[in-house]
Design an enzyme around this catalytic site. Structure first.
Site, short mmCIF file in Angstrom:
data_model
loop_
_atom_site.label_atom_id
_atom_site.label_comp_id
_atom_site.label_asym_id
_atom_site.label_seq_id
_atom_site.Cartn_x
_atom_site.Cartn_y
_atom_site.Cartn_z
N ASN A 9 0.82 -1.21 0.00
CA ASN A 9 0.00 0.00 0.00
C ASN A 9 0.86 1.27 0.00
O ASN A 9 1.61 1.53 0.94
CB ASN A 9 -0.89 -0.07 1.25
CG ASN A 9 -1.89 1.04 1.31
OD1 ASN A 9 -1.58 2.18 1.00
ND2 ASN A 9 -3.10 0.70 1.73
N LYS A 12 0.19 3.82 2.84
CA LYS A 12 0.75 3.35 4.11
C LYS A 12 2.24 3.66 4.13
O LYS A 12 2.77 4.14 5.13
CB LYS A 12 0.52 1.84 4.22
CG LYS A 12 0.11 1.40 5.60
CD LYS A 12 -0.09 -0.09 5.67
CE LYS A 12 -1.52 -0.48 5.83
NZ LYS A 12 -1.73 -1.91 6.03
N ASP A 77 -1.14 -4.91 11.24
CA ASP A 77 -2.43 -5.54 11.00
C ASP A 77 -3.49 -4.69 11.68
O ASP A 77 -3.32 -4.30 12.84
CB ASP A 77 -2.44 -6.97 11.55
CG ASP A 77 -3.59 -7.77 10.95
OD1 ASP A 77 -3.72 -7.77 9.71
OD2 ASP A 77 -4.37 -8.38 11.69
N GLY A 161 -12.47 1.96 3.15
CA GLY A 161 -13.01 0.91 4.01
C GLY A 161 -14.16 1.38 4.90
O GLY A 161 -15.19 1.89 4.43
N ASP A 163 -14.20 3.82 7.06
CA ASP A 163 -14.14 5.23 7.49
C ASP A 163 -15.51 5.92 7.48
O ASP A 163 -15.80 6.70 8.40
CB ASP A 163 -13.15 6.03 6.64
CG ASP A 163 -11.71 5.80 7.07
OD1 ASP A 163 -11.47 5.65 8.28
OD2 ASP A 163 -10.83 5.77 6.19
N LYS A 183 -6.82 13.01 9.72
CA LYS A 183 -6.97 11.60 10.15
C LYS A 183 -5.61 10.98 10.43
O LYS A 183 -5.43 10.25 11.41
CB LYS A 183 -7.71 10.79 9.07
CG LYS A 183 -7.89 9.35 9.49
CD LYS A 183 -8.37 8.41 8.41
CE LYS A 183 -8.15 6.97 8.84
NZ LYS A 183 -8.24 6.01 7.75
P1 IMP Z 1 -4.82 -3.61 7.06
O1 IMP Z 1 -4.38 -4.66 8.04
O2 IMP Z 1 -4.23 -2.26 7.33
O3 IMP Z 1 -4.65 -4.04 5.64
O4 IMP Z 1 -6.39 -3.39 7.30
C1 IMP Z 1 -7.31 -4.48 7.20
C2 IMP Z 1 -8.70 -3.97 6.99
O5 IMP Z 1 -9.14 -3.21 8.13
C3 IMP Z 1 -8.86 -3.01 5.81
O6 IMP Z 1 -9.01 -3.73 4.62
C4 IMP Z 1 -10.12 -2.26 6.22
O7 IMP Z 1 -11.26 -3.06 5.99
C5 IMP Z 1 -9.97 -2.13 7.72
N1 IMP Z 1 -9.26 -0.87 8.07
C6 IMP Z 1 -8.03 -0.77 8.64
N2 IMP Z 1 -7.69 0.51 8.82
C7 IMP Z 1 -8.73 1.25 8.36
C8 IMP Z 1 -8.95 2.66 8.27
O8 IMP Z 1 -8.11 3.51 8.63
N3 IMP Z 1 -10.11 3.02 7.73
C9 IMP Z 1 -11.06 2.15 7.29
N4 IMP Z 1 -10.89 0.83 7.33
C10 IMP Z 1 -9.74 0.36 7.87
#
Ligand code: IMP
Length: 231
Positions: A9, A12, A77, A161, A163, A183
């Site tokens: 990402n 990120k 995660d 996601g 948010d 944010k």
């Molecule tokens: P990851 O582990 O950062 O890839 O996040 C896993 C999942 O959590 C994402 O695919 C979203 O569904 C949710 N998620 C994590 N962080 C956020 C955020 O800041 N906003 C909205 N959804 C989030």
């Protein structure tokens, strides 16, 4: 010292670089080193999954003769935990209702699940756990939480996601209505990254090398561990 972050990402990576730039000589995504290996995520907690990814990449690098002494492999995660749904979707956030299901559908379902919930019963938070796996075997975690309430309807176009459904009472807005810079100052990921910054800073010597474990500076706070999570 080099940080290898286990993500594809780009946003990120921008956030990671902005916060950790003064602790590492270089910060790269695993793909920038040509690593396309995806360790399995079979843990029951954010911390277990973050650790599986970081340790998995460290083992891959060791096996392929890519690991350097001052390397730190990092991975995160995250997910949304809804109290009324007993913490779901949690570690299953991206897989909730199916990996390919749109967030319009996922968000509408969560709002429906909470149709009879009022006030504090709507409490929810994003969690982000970050794991740092040092080349010498040391492992550390930090964790950040971003709290709010599940909104009665999705609002806002920023972010991604879940948010649009995390309403932040102190801002009178959902997380998706906040400007991204705002944010990024208060999010679960920003908090976990700032903690990681403070944790790593005393472990890096002035010449940019990782301080060996036996010479490690005492930390004012013990590193976050899942079994020491405040109740
Ligand atoms: P990851 O582990 O950062 O890839 O996040 C896993 C999942 O959590 C994402 O695919 C979203 O569904 C949710 N998620 C994590 N962080 C956020 C955020 O800041 N906003 C909205 N959804 C989030």
């Amino acid at each position: 010292m080099r940080i290898i972050f286990a993500t594809h990402n780009k946003n990120k990576m921008k956030e990671v670089r902005a916060i950790l730039s003064d602790v590492a000589d270089s910060i790269v995504a695993k793909s920038e080193l040509g690593i396309d290996f995806e360790p399995a995520e079979t843990g029951k907690t954010f911390a277990e999954n973050a650790e599986q990814k970081a340790v998995g990449i460290r083992e891959y690098m060791l096996k392929h003769d890519m690991l350097e002494d001052d390397d730190i492999i990092m991975s995160d995660d995250s997910g949304l935990c809804v109290n009324y749904m007993l913490g779901m979707p949690g570690i299953y956030s991206s897989r909730y209702l199916g990996e390919d299901t749109s967030y319009d559908i996922k968000n509408a379902r969560i709002i429906k699940e909470l149709q009879y919930a009022e006030g504090d019963e709507r409490a929810a938070h994003f969690t982000c756990n970050i794991c740092a796996a040092f080349a010498d075997g040391r492992i550390y975690h930090t964790e950040g939480i971003f709290e709010g309430l599940i909104a009665k309807e999705p609002k806002g176009e920023n972010g991604f996601g879940y948010d649009p459904i995390l309403y932040l009472p102190e801002y009178g807005k959902t997380s998706a209505e906040l400007p991204p810079e705002e944010k990024n100052k208060i999010s679960h990921r920003a908090k976990a990254l700032h903690q990681m910054h403070d944790l790593l800073l005393p472990m890096v010597s002035a010449d940019g090398h990782v301080v060996p474990q036996d010479k490690e500076v005492a930390l004012s706070e013990p590193p976050f561990r899942e079994d020491r999570r405040p109740q």
